[in-house]
Enzyme design. Structure first.
Site, short mmCIF file in Angstrom:
data_model
loop_
_atom_site.label_atom_id
_atom_site.label_comp_id
_atom_site.label_asym_id
_atom_site.label_seq_id
_atom_site.Cartn_x
_atom_site.Cartn_y
_atom_site.Cartn_z
CB SER A 130 -0.92 -0.01 1.22
OG SER A 130 -0.12 0.02 2.40
N GLY A 131 2.05 1.18 -0.60
CA GLY A 131 2.88 2.38 -0.75
C GLY A 131 2.43 3.17 -1.96
CG LEU A 132 3.84 6.96 -4.89
CD1 LEU A 132 2.54 7.73 -4.71
CD2 LEU A 132 5.01 7.94 -4.96
CB ALA A 162 9.73 2.14 2.07
CD1 TRP A 222 8.43 5.72 7.23
CD2 TRP A 222 10.50 5.06 7.74
NE1 TRP A 222 8.36 5.04 8.41
CE2 TRP A 222 9.63 4.61 8.75
CE3 TRP A 222 11.85 4.74 7.84
CZ2 TRP A 222 10.06 3.89 9.87
CZ3 TRP A 222 12.29 4.01 8.95
CH2 TRP A 222 11.39 3.60 9.94
CB ALA A 223 10.14 8.97 0.41
CD GLU A 232 17.24 14.63 -3.48
OE1 GLU A 232 17.14 13.61 -4.17
OE2 GLU A 232 16.50 14.87 -2.52
CG ASP A 285 7.22 -9.31 2.40
OD1 ASP A 285 8.25 -9.80 2.89
OD2 ASP A 285 6.39 -8.65 3.06
CG HIS A 292 20.73 7.80 1.88
ND1 HIS A 292 21.42 8.81 2.50
CD2 HIS A 292 19.80 8.40 1.12
CE1 HIS A 292 20.91 9.98 2.12
NE2 HIS A 292 19.93 9.76 1.27
CG HIS A 351 18.16 4.74 0.79
ND1 HIS A 351 17.31 5.21 1.78
CD2 HIS A 351 17.91 5.50 -0.31
CE1 HIS A 351 16.61 6.23 1.30
NE2 HIS A 351 16.93 6.41 0.04
NE ARG A 386 16.62 4.93 -5.61
CZ ARG A 386 16.36 5.99 -4.84
NH1 ARG A 386 15.73 7.04 -5.33
NH2 ARG A 386 16.74 6.01 -3.58
CB SER A 421 12.65 5.65 -5.85
OG SER A 421 12.93 6.68 -4.95
C1 SIN Z 1 16.78 11.48 0.38
O1 SIN Z 1 15.98 12.34 0.76
O2 SIN Z 1 17.99 11.60 0.47
C2 SIN Z 1 16.23 10.21 -0.20
C3 SIN Z 1 15.71 10.43 -1.55
C4 SIN Z 1 15.89 9.19 -2.38
O3 SIN Z 1 16.17 8.12 -1.85
O4 SIN Z 1 15.78 9.29 -3.61
#
Ligand code: SIN
Length: 525
Positions: A10-12, A39, A42-43, A113, A214, A235, A342, A377, A382
């Site tokens: 049930s995530g995005l 997860a 939590w992003a 980023e 899973d 990460h 991560h 990635r 993601s």
């Molecule tokens: C982050 O905020 O550093 C994570 C973003 C990501 O995993 O793409």
């Protein structure tokens, strides 16, 4: 129980598939805990998309391909990245409130980023995943054709092959209700694996407890191939504190000028890469790992003290508050950080529409290998993949006709009993995560991989025995999936005799001449 569409997770990705499926189809969403947990919520960082007038999809595609280190599928990446701006519009239309530019108030603020040649990460402060999940959950609640099955954990996919019927297709799923402890058979015309990744195979991770691989393990057991499982993204900056072991310090902190320092206060990233703190994650994580091992230190420090408290309050309220509760004032003190597992770049082999090798079975998001991420990635690609591929999956399901009316066998637990003790589960869970961290982490060797595989095979046998004798429990099911996923990671890592992207081996420190994906086929089982 039968659904036209059964989504596991049930995530995005799962919510996007559900919301884009036509109202005439019944949709069930199986979730281990609840839709708020997982997860996606939590992003922190955001969603990468070329929405700035000075940015282009070509530049975004280029950055994605560069970071993917020769293994990104350019056709799939182009489809996903081209659809980025429309994906952002869809999220905004569904009520997601992204952070605006403080100066203009009507254009969106974009984060910088690592690995991006442009500021292009749209975000909701530093809790983007939570903001998106909350908006989409509200939309789901208004849909009468969608039913959420909270506290349900999927066990295995029922395929025609397993029932001896031709042609093969996915027919349903065995699901454990974790409250009543009963296993139900749920039939479905279309099954979507959207359970996220497997970072929980490692002791240190930025992921919630639910990331136990899973969907990857279930897809593999059902007969799907897996691709590039060796590429686990670490990460660089997970908070290092005994009371907060899985808390991420977003890459956006480095995007705003945060620098990495040794305990002596000395900067070191500029000695490892000319892009310094904004090099891609594999480079930064490896540099930190190198410095920690060389100096015998437990962590390094991320310093954002050049920014004012009011700037930090506006941009990173979640990080500021979390650190404050642990006695760290990030406007004055550098933040202790370590790398942690991560993201799982590989997964079940699927195309940009989530279609796997088994009819009626889809895999998307972190559970799948779509070809977008290659050997590494690009940050914030993601969540983009979850939305674009989630919509693509729904577009295929919407044109599928009703496919089968096969009576499915009930779960047979007539020959099992309640386990007399659970210590074997707890022990094996801890042992697995510890040796995966020590032997299959950021830097690998043939010897370490061999040691890990020997232990995995022993654990696999113990779990198989336990599984055949006792009633299933959530911990047992998760451990079974963790061990299976670990085996796929280790076997894939052993096949790759070179260093590329996220896979670094001391035995083969250079990149090979040919860029080939690692594909494990079901006959390998
Ligand atoms: C982050 O905020 O550093 C994570 C973003 C990501 O995993 O793409």
């Amino acid at each position: 129980m039968h659904y036209d569409v059964l989504i596991v997770g049930s995530g995005l990705t799962g919510l996007t598939v559900a919301l884009n499926t036509v109202d005439s189809k019944s949709v069930g969403i199986v979730t281990k805990r609840s839709t708020e947990y997982g997860a996606s919520s939590w992003a922190q960082g955001g969603v990468a998309a070329a929405i700035d007038s000075e940015d282009t999809v070509e530049a975004h595609l280029n950055d994605t391909i560069t970071v993917g280190s020769g293994l990104t599928d350019p056709i799939v990446a182009k489809q996903i990245i081209d659809s980025g701006p429309a994906a952002i519009d869809w999220l905004i239309n569904n009520g997601v409130s992204f952070t605006k530019q403080p100066s203009t108030g009507n254009t969106y603020h974009l984060n910088q980023e690592g690995g991006h040649s442009h500021r292009r990460v749209i975000h909701s402060k530093d809790a983007t995943g939570k903001a998106i999940q909350e908006s989409l959950i509200k939309k789901i609640q208004n849909k009468s054709n969608i039913r959420i099955l909270d506290n349900h954990i999927a066990i295995d996919i029922i395929t025609a092959d397993k029932l001896g019927i031709e042609p093969n297709r996915a027919l349903g799923v065995y699901v454990l209700d974790t409250l009543t402890k009963r296993v139900t058979t749920i039939g479905a015309d279309n099954i979507v694996l959207a359970t996220g990744g497997a970072a929980k195979v490692y002791t240190y991770t930025t992921n919630p407890d639910t990331s136990t691989g899973d969907g990857i393990a279930m897809g593999w057991r059902a007969g799907c191939s897996v691709v590039n499982m060796e590429f686990i993204q670490f990460h660089p900056t997970c908070l290092f504190h005994p009371k907060a072991t899985s808390f991420l310090i977003s890459e956006a902190v480095r995007g705003e000028g945060g620098v990495l320092r040794l305990p002596t206060g000395e900067r070191f990233m500029d000695k490892h890469d000319k892009r310094a703190e904004l090099a891609p994650r594999d480079v930064v994580a490896r540099a930190i790992d190198y410095e920690m091992k060389k100096r015998g230190i437990q962590c390094v420090y991320l310093d954002i003290t050049h920014k004012s408290e009011s700037f930090l309050k506006t941009h990173f309220p979640t990080i500021l508050e979390k650190c404050r509760t642990l006695g760290i004032n990030i406007s004055k003190d550098p933040i202790p950080v370590v790398p942690a597992a991560h993201y799982t770049c590989g997964g079940i082999k699927a195309n940009a529409y989530g279609q796997t090798e088994i009819k009626g079975l889809y895999a998307a998001g972190e559970t799948a290998y779509s070809g977008l991420h290659g050997a590494n990635r690009l940050a914030s690609n993601s969540l983009l993949e979850c939305v674009v591929v989630g919509k693509n999956v729904a577009s295929r399901i919407n044109i599928e006709r009703k496919s089968h009316e096969i009576e499915l066998p009930e779960w047979d637990d007539s020959r099992v009993i309640d386990a007399d003790e659970a210590i074997v589960i707890t022990h094996n869970w801890q042992e697995l995560r510890k040796f995966m961290w020590d032997y299959v982490g950021i830097v690998r060797t043939d010897k370490r991989l061999g040691r890990a595989l020997n232990r995995i095979l022993l654990l696999k046998e113990e779990i198989r025995e336990y599984y055949s004798q006792f009633h299933v429990t959530p911990d047992l099911l998760e451990l079974r999936n963790l061990v299976q996923t670990s085996e796929l990671i280790v076997k894939s890592a052993s096949i790759r005799q070179e260093s590329r992207g996220l896979h670094f081996s001391l035995n083969y420190p250079n990149k090979g001449k040919q860029s080939l994906p690692t594909i494990l086929k079901p006959e390998y089982q």
